[in-house]
Design an enzyme around this catalytic site. Structure first.
Site, mmCIF file in Angstrom:
data_model
loop_
_atom_site.group_PDB
_atom_site.id
_atom_site.type_symbol
_atom_site.label_atom_id
_atom_site.label_comp_id
_atom_site.label_asym_id
_atom_site.label_seq_id
_atom_site.Cartn_x
_atom_site.Cartn_y
_atom_site.Cartn_z
ATOM 1 N N HIS A 193 0.901 -1.249 -0.078
ATOM 2 C CA HIS A 193 -0.095 -0.114 0.091
ATOM 3 C C HIS A 193 0.849 1.188 0.065
ATOM 4 O O HIS A 193 1.396 1.628 1.195
ATOM 5 C CB HIS A 193 -0.867 0.077 1.221
ATOM 6 C CG HIS A 193 -1.963 -0.998 1.094
ATOM 7 N ND1 HIS A 193 -2.203 -1.921 2.027
ATOM 8 C CD2 HIS A 193 -2.968 -1.041 0.312
ATOM 9 C CE1 HIS A 193 -3.270 -2.434 1.910
ATOM 10 N NE2 HIS A 193 -3.926 -2.002 0.892
ATOM 11 N N ARG A 245 -3.856 -1.375 -4.787
ATOM 12 C CA ARG A 245 -4.570 0.168 -4.804
ATOM 13 C C ARG A 245 -6.011 0.234 -4.810
ATOM 14 O O ARG A 245 -6.711 1.264 -4.461
ATOM 15 C CB ARG A 245 -4.191 0.557 -6.205
ATOM 16 C CG ARG A 245 -4.693 2.002 -6.573
ATOM 17 C CD ARG A 245 -4.102 3.069 -5.421
ATOM 18 N NE ARG A 245 -4.492 4.368 -5.942
ATOM 19 C CZ ARG A 245 -6.042 4.977 -5.880
ATOM 20 N NH1 ARG A 245 -7.047 3.800 -5.172
ATOM 21 N NH2 ARG A 245 -6.238 6.205 -6.081
ATOM 22 N N LYS A 246 -6.518 -1.021 -5.123
ATOM 23 C CA LYS A 246 -8.434 -1.152 -5.016
ATOM 24 C C LYS A 246 -8.742 0.214 -5.930
ATOM 25 O O LYS A 246 -9.441 0.897 -5.436
ATOM 26 C CB LYS A 246 -8.803 -1.265 -3.592
ATOM 27 C CG LYS A 246 -8.121 -2.493 -2.665
ATOM 28 C CD LYS A 246 -8.787 -2.332 -1.293
ATOM 29 C CE LYS A 246 -8.503 -3.636 -0.673
ATOM 30 N NZ LYS A 246 -6.932 -3.439 -0.167
ATOM 31 N N ASN A 299 -11.282 6.738 -17.141
ATOM 32 C CA ASN A 299 -10.268 7.653 -17.379
ATOM 33 C C ASN A 299 -9.552 8.164 -16.174
ATOM 34 O O ASN A 299 -8.398 8.468 -16.231
ATOM 35 C CB ASN A 299 -10.856 9.159 -17.990
ATOM 36 C CG ASN A 299 -9.756 9.986 -18.671
ATOM 37 O OD1 ASN A 299 -8.759 9.508 -19.488
ATOM 38 N ND2 ASN A 299 -9.761 11.196 -17.927
ATOM 39 N N ARG A 305 0.813 -9.224 9.286
ATOM 40 C CA ARG A 305 0.978 -8.960 10.510
ATOM 41 C C ARG A 305 1.540 -10.292 11.076
ATOM 42 O O ARG A 305 2.274 -10.477 12.119
ATOM 43 C CB ARG A 305 0.184 -8.544 11.529
ATOM 44 C CG ARG A 305 -0.214 -6.724 11.256
ATOM 45 C CD ARG A 305 -1.203 -6.379 11.976
ATOM 46 N NE ARG A 305 -2.487 -6.717 11.174
ATOM 47 C CZ ARG A 305 -3.647 -6.271 11.522
ATOM 48 N NH1 ARG A 305 -3.940 -5.574 12.445
ATOM 49 N NH2 ARG A 305 -4.716 -6.631 10.683
#
Length: 268
Positions: A62, A93-94, A100, A236
């Protein structure tokens, strides 16, 4: 029906160069582990990746979390580590906007994701225009192969990504057989009877913990692999408080690989 072919068999006939490379890498390194590295500084980010690199097929980033980000100081060393340890890069990134806009988010701005990330992902909320925008962005900015994962299901408690939403996302994925290589999901997404071989990557995988205070829910390695997962995503569990990344990296790699061998009938 869960795919029980080997990674080598799947690589030999997959239409995507990204998927081919990933499967070949997984087979050669004997790992289906993706390390999710969510830390706020470049130093910690690169240090963890260097320690975990030998055990992983993929690092998930991320990149906007990193407070001291610079392309030269963060991305170029990341690329060098990917070559040193032979892993691929997945920027989580989702994307979730019109074609555009996602094209510009993917190719431009501070991060220039398309220039360094082998794989990225997108929500299905804006339809197949988002897929088309990202594909166009990749084609215009790099000669390297790129792949997209669609977010079909999430591991967080109360997620809205299920049922009809998941089904519609699968339909969007069918719009580009080469660029859309699979899903973020909790299980196999089908498509085999129509000639699709989607890679399933699953977050929320843990050998010890069952969840956290912010709604994350964990499933075991054996559980997710047996229901169709190809790549286990662990964060984690690899480097959380009191954990040694190298010890945990080896532990999760072995657990994931043994689960894969069991699924394919190569290990009792």
């Amino acid at each position: 029906m869960v795919n029980t072919e080997t990674y080598t068999e799947r690589a030999s006939k997959h239409p995507s160069k990204v998927a081919q490379r990933l499967f070949q890498l997984m087979e050669s390194k004997k790992t289906n582990l993706c390390a999710s590295i969510d830390v706020p500084t470049t130093k910690e980010f690169l240090s963890l990746i260097d320690k975990l690199g030998p055990f992983i097929c993929l690092v998930k980033t991320h990149i906007d979390i990193i407070s001291d980000f610079s392309y030269e100081g963060t991305i170029l060393p990341l690329i060098e580590l990917s070559k040193k340890h032979n892993f691929m890069i997945f920027e989580d990134r989702k994307f979730a906007d019109i074609g555009n806009t996602v094209k510009l988010q993917y190719t431009s701005g501070v991060y220039k994701i398309s220039s360094w990330s082998d794989i990225t992902n997108a929500h299905g909320v804006t339809g197949k225009g988002g897929v088309e925008g990202l594909k166009k962005g990749a084609d215009e900015t790099t000669n390297e192969p790129r792949g997209l994962l669609m977010l079909a299901e999430l591991s967080s408690k109360g997620s809205l990504a299920y049922g009809e939403y998941t089904n519609k996302t699968i339909e969007i994925a069918k719009s580009d057989k080469e660029f859309v290589i699979g899903f973020i999901a909790q299980r196999d997404m089908g498509g085999h009877d129509q000639g699709f071989d989607w890679i399933i990557m699953t977050p929320g995988v843990g050998l010890d913990d069952k969840g956290d205070a912010l709604g994350q829910q964990y499933r075991t390695v054996d559980e997710v692999i047996s229901t169709g997962t190809d790549v286990i995503i662990v964060g984690r569990g690899l480097f959380g408080k009191g954990r040694d990344p190298e010890v945990e990296g080896k532990r999760y790699r072995e657990a994931g690989w043994n689960a894969y061998l069991k699924k394919n009938g190569q290990l009792e």
